[in-house]
Design a protein around this motif. Structure first.
Motif, PDB file in Angstrom:
ATOM      1  N   PRO A  13       0.827  -1.214   0.000  1.00  0.00           N
ATOM      2  CA  PRO A  13       0.000   0.000   0.000  1.00  0.00           C
ATOM      3  C   PRO A  13       0.859   1.261   0.000  1.00  0.00           C
ATOM      4  N   GLY A  14       0.455   2.217  -0.801  1.00  0.00           N
ATOM      5  CA  GLY A  14       1.119   3.516  -0.852  1.00  0.00           C
ATOM      6  C   GLY A  14       0.311   4.548  -0.094  1.00  0.00           C
ATOM      7  N   LEU A  15       0.960   5.562   0.402  1.00  0.00           N
ATOM      8  CA  LEU A  15       0.290   6.566   1.225  1.00  0.00           C
ATOM      9  C   LEU A  15      -0.824   7.302   0.490  1.00  0.00           C
ATOM     10  N   THR A  16      -0.709   7.401  -0.829  1.00  0.00           N
ATOM     11  CA  THR A  16      -1.720   8.141  -1.586  1.00  0.00           C
ATOM     12  C   THR A  16      -2.640   7.238  -2.412  1.00  0.00           C
ATOM     13  N   ASP A  17      -2.516   5.922  -2.220  1.00  0.00           N
ATOM     14  CA  ASP A  17      -3.432   5.003  -2.914  1.00  0.00           C
ATOM     15  C   ASP A  17      -4.863   5.295  -2.473  1.00  0.00           C
ATOM     16  N   ASN A  18      -5.797   5.229  -3.419  1.00  0.00           N
ATOM     17  CA  ASN A  18      -7.206   5.322  -3.069  1.00  0.00           C
ATOM     18  C   ASN A  18      -7.618   3.967  -2.499  1.00  0.00           C
ATOM     19  N   LEU A  19      -8.013   3.950  -1.243  1.00  0.00           N
ATOM     20  CA  LEU A  19      -8.309   2.689  -0.560  1.00  0.00           C
ATOM     21  C   LEU A  19      -9.389   1.882  -1.280  1.00  0.00           C
ATOM     22  N   ARG A  20     -10.418   2.553  -1.733  1.00  0.00           N
ATOM     23  CA  ARG A  20     -11.521   1.866  -2.400  1.00  0.00           C
ATOM     24  C   ARG A  20     -11.128   1.409  -3.809  1.00  0.00           C
ATOM     25  N   ASP A  21     -10.614   2.325  -4.595  1.00  0.00           N
ATOM     26  CA  ASP A  21     -10.315   2.018  -5.993  1.00  0.00           C
ATOM     27  C   ASP A  21      -9.122   1.085  -6.162  1.00  0.00           C
ATOM     28  N   ASP A  22      -8.081   1.309  -5.374  1.00  0.00           N
ATOM     29  CA  ASP A  22      -6.847   0.538  -5.539  1.00  0.00           C
ATOM     30  C   ASP A  22      -6.815  -0.770  -4.751  1.00  0.00           C
ATOM     31  N   HIS A  23      -7.619  -0.833  -3.669  1.00  0.00           N
ATOM     32  CA  HIS A  23      -7.534  -2.001  -2.790  1.00  0.00           C
ATOM     33  C   HIS A  23      -8.887  -2.640  -2.480  1.00  0.00           C
ATOM     34  N   ALA A  48     -14.645  10.337   9.750  1.00  0.00           N
ATOM     35  CA  ALA A  48     -13.859   9.345   9.008  1.00  0.00           C
ATOM     36  C   ALA A  48     -14.424   9.090   7.617  1.00  0.00           C
ATOM     37  N   MET A  49     -15.638   9.532   7.356  1.00  0.00           N
ATOM     38  CA  MET A  49     -16.271   9.274   6.062  1.00  0.00           C
ATOM     39  C   MET A  49     -15.523   9.922   4.897  1.00  0.00           C
ATOM     40  N   SER A  50     -14.697  10.920   5.173  1.00  0.00           N
ATOM     41  CA  SER A  50     -13.968  11.602   4.097  1.00  0.00           C
ATOM     42  C   SER A  50     -12.613  10.954   3.808  1.00  0.00           C
ATOM     43  N   ILE A  51     -12.263   9.903   4.541  1.00  0.00           N
ATOM     44  CA  ILE A  51     -10.970   9.243   4.357  1.00  0.00           C
ATOM     45  C   ILE A  51     -10.939   8.506   3.023  1.00  0.00           C
ATOM     46  N   ARG A  52      -9.873   8.743   2.263  1.00  0.00           N
ATOM     47  CA  ARG A  52      -9.713   8.066   0.974  1.00  0.00           C
ATOM     48  C   ARG A  52      -8.349   7.384   0.832  1.00  0.00           C
ATOM     49  N   THR A  53      -7.355   7.857   1.600  1.00  0.00           N
ATOM     50  CA  THR A  53      -5.979   7.360   1.462  1.00  0.00           C
ATOM     51  C   THR A  53      -5.386   7.041   2.842  1.00  0.00           C
ATOM     52  N   ILE A  54      -4.249   6.375   2.841  1.00  0.00           N
ATOM     53  CA  ILE A  54      -3.551   6.124   4.100  1.00  0.00           C
ATOM     54  C   ILE A  54      -3.117   7.450   4.727  1.00  0.00           C
ATOM     55  N   SER A  55      -2.706   8.398   3.925  1.00  0.00           N
ATOM     56  CA  SER A  55      -2.351   9.733   4.455  1.00  0.00           C
ATOM     57  C   SER A  55      -3.545  10.352   5.174  1.00  0.00           C
ATOM     58  N   ILE A  61      -5.898   8.697   6.682  1.00  0.00           N
ATOM     59  CA  ILE A  61      -6.034   7.963   7.943  1.00  0.00           C
ATOM     60  C   ILE A  61      -5.082   8.547   8.987  1.00  0.00           C
ATOM     61  N   LEU A  62      -3.852   8.787   8.586  1.00  0.00           N
ATOM     62  CA  LEU A  62      -2.860   9.338   9.517  1.00  0.00           C
ATOM     63  C   LEU A  62      -3.270  10.726  10.006  1.00  0.00           C
ATOM     64  N   ASP A  63      -3.739  11.573   9.097  1.00  0.00           N
ATOM     65  CA  ASP A  63      -4.218  12.910   9.476  1.00  0.00           C
ATOM     66  C   ASP A  63      -5.378  12.791  10.461  1.00  0.00           C
ATOM     67  N   TYR A  64      -6.294  11.885  10.166  1.00  0.00           N
ATOM     68  CA  TYR A  64      -7.473  11.651  11.002  1.00  0.00           C
ATOM     69  C   TYR A  64      -7.056  11.237  12.413  1.00  0.00           C
ATOM     70  N   ILE A  65      -6.157  10.272  12.523  1.00  0.00           N
ATOM     71  CA  ILE A  65      -5.713   9.801  13.840  1.00  0.00           C
ATOM     72  C   ILE A  65      -5.010  10.919  14.600  1.00  0.00           C
ATOM     73  N   GLU A  66      -4.172  11.690  13.921  1.00  0.00           N
ATOM     74  CA  GLU A  66      -3.493  12.798  14.595  1.00  0.00           C
ATOM     75  C   GLU A  66      -4.501  13.821  15.135  1.00  0.00           C
ATOM     76  N   THR A  67      -5.559  14.081  14.374  1.00  0.00           N
ATOM     77  CA  THR A  67      -6.595  15.011  14.812  1.00  0.00           C
ATOM     78  C   THR A  67      -7.304  14.475  16.055  1.00  0.00           C
ATOM     79  N   ILE A  68      -7.623  13.184  16.037  1.00  0.00           N
ATOM     80  CA  ILE A  68      -8.287  12.566  17.186  1.00  0.00           C
ATOM     81  C   ILE A  68      -7.370  12.599  18.404  1.00  0.00           C
ATOM     82  N   GLN A  69      -6.117  12.257  18.222  1.00  0.00           N
ATOM     83  CA  GLN A  69      -5.172  12.265  19.341  1.00  0.00           C
ATOM     84  C   GLN A  69      -5.065  13.652  19.952  1.00  0.00           C
ATOM     85  N   THR A  70      -5.017  14.664  19.116  1.00  0.00           N
ATOM     86  CA  THR A  70      -4.925  16.044  19.603  1.00  0.00           C
ATOM     87  C   THR A  70      -6.165  16.406  20.409  1.00  0.00           C
TER      88      THR A  70
END
Length: 85
Positions: free
Chosen positions: A23-33, A63-70, A72-81
Protein backbone atom coordinates in the motif's frame (compact mmCIF):
# COMPACT_ATOMS: atom_id res chain seq x y z
CA UNK A 1 2.81 8.16 18.85
CA UNK A 2 4.76 9.81 16.07
CA UNK A 3 3.41 9.92 12.53
CA UNK A 4 6.02 7.36 11.44
CA UNK A 5 4.94 4.98 14.21
CA UNK A 6 1.29 5.48 13.25
CA UNK A 7 2.11 4.84 9.62
CA UNK A 8 3.90 1.59 10.46
CA UNK A 9 0.98 0.37 12.55
CA UNK A 10 -1.70 1.32 10.01
CA UNK A 11 0.21 -0.20 7.09
CA UNK A 12 0.73 -3.39 9.14
CA UNK A 13 -3.02 -3.56 9.89
CA UNK A 14 -3.90 -3.02 6.23
CA UNK A 15 -1.44 -5.69 5.06
CA UNK A 16 -2.15 -8.25 7.80
CA UNK A 17 -5.89 -7.82 8.31
CA UNK A 18 -7.12 -6.52 4.95
CA UNK A 19 -4.58 -8.24 2.69
CA UNK A 20 -3.31 -5.06 1.01
CA UNK A 21 -0.24 -5.58 -1.15
CA UNK A 22 2.37 -2.80 -1.08
CA UNK A 23 0.00 0.00 0.00
CA UNK A 24 1.12 3.52 -0.85
CA UNK A 25 0.29 6.57 1.23
CA UNK A 26 -1.72 8.14 -1.59
CA UNK A 27 -3.43 5.00 -2.91
CA UNK A 28 -7.21 5.32 -3.07
CA UNK A 29 -8.31 2.69 -0.56
CA UNK A 30 -11.52 1.87 -2.40
CA UNK A 31 -10.32 2.02 -5.99
CA UNK A 32 -6.85 0.54 -5.54
CA UNK A 33 -7.53 -2.00 -2.79
CA UNK A 34 -11.29 -2.73 -2.85
CA UNK A 35 -11.78 -1.26 0.64
CA UNK A 36 -15.51 -0.98 1.42
CA UNK A 37 -17.70 0.42 4.21
CA UNK A 38 -17.57 -2.79 6.25
CA UNK A 39 -13.77 -2.69 6.04
CA UNK A 40 -13.88 0.93 7.22
CA UNK A 41 -15.93 -0.04 10.30
CA UNK A 42 -13.47 -2.83 11.09
CA UNK A 43 -10.52 -0.46 10.64
CA UNK A 44 -12.08 2.09 13.01
CA UNK A 45 -12.40 -0.63 15.66
CA UNK A 46 -8.71 -1.50 15.18
CA UNK A 47 -7.79 2.19 15.46
CA UNK A 48 -9.75 2.38 18.73
CA UNK A 49 -7.84 -0.65 20.04
CA UNK A 50 -4.56 0.91 18.95
CA UNK A 51 -5.36 4.24 20.63
CA UNK A 52 -6.78 2.66 23.78
CA UNK A 53 -10.06 4.60 23.80
CA UNK A 54 -13.35 4.73 21.94
CA UNK A 55 -13.85 7.17 19.12
CA UNK A 56 -17.00 9.30 19.46
CA UNK A 57 -19.84 9.11 16.98
CA UNK A 58 -18.91 12.57 15.69
CA UNK A 59 -15.29 11.48 15.18
CA UNK A 60 -16.47 8.36 13.37
CA UNK A 61 -18.59 10.51 11.06
CA UNK A 62 -15.48 12.56 10.26
CA UNK A 63 -13.86 9.35 9.01
CA UNK A 64 -16.27 9.27 6.06
CA UNK A 65 -13.97 11.60 4.10
CA UNK A 66 -10.97 9.24 4.36
CA UNK A 67 -9.71 8.07 0.97
CA UNK A 68 -5.98 7.36 1.46
CA UNK A 69 -3.55 6.12 4.10
CA UNK A 70 -2.35 9.73 4.46
CA UNK A 71 -5.96 10.68 5.26
CA UNK A 72 -6.03 7.96 7.94
CA UNK A 73 -2.86 9.34 9.52
CA UNK A 74 -4.22 12.91 9.48
CA UNK A 75 -7.47 11.65 11.00
CA UNK A 76 -5.71 9.80 13.84
CA UNK A 77 -3.49 12.80 14.59
CA UNK A 78 -6.59 15.01 14.81
CA UNK A 79 -8.29 12.57 17.19
CA UNK A 80 -5.17 12.26 19.34
CA UNK A 81 -4.93 16.04 19.60
CA UNK A 82 -8.59 16.34 20.60
CA UNK A 83 -8.25 13.63 23.26
CA UNK A 84 -5.08 15.09 24.74
CA UNK A 85 -6.65 18.51 25.30
Amino acid sequence: MTRDELQGKIVAILVDEFEFEDPGLTDNLRDDHGFDSIDAIELLAKIEDMLGYQISRKEKEQAMSIRTISDILDYIETIQTAHSS
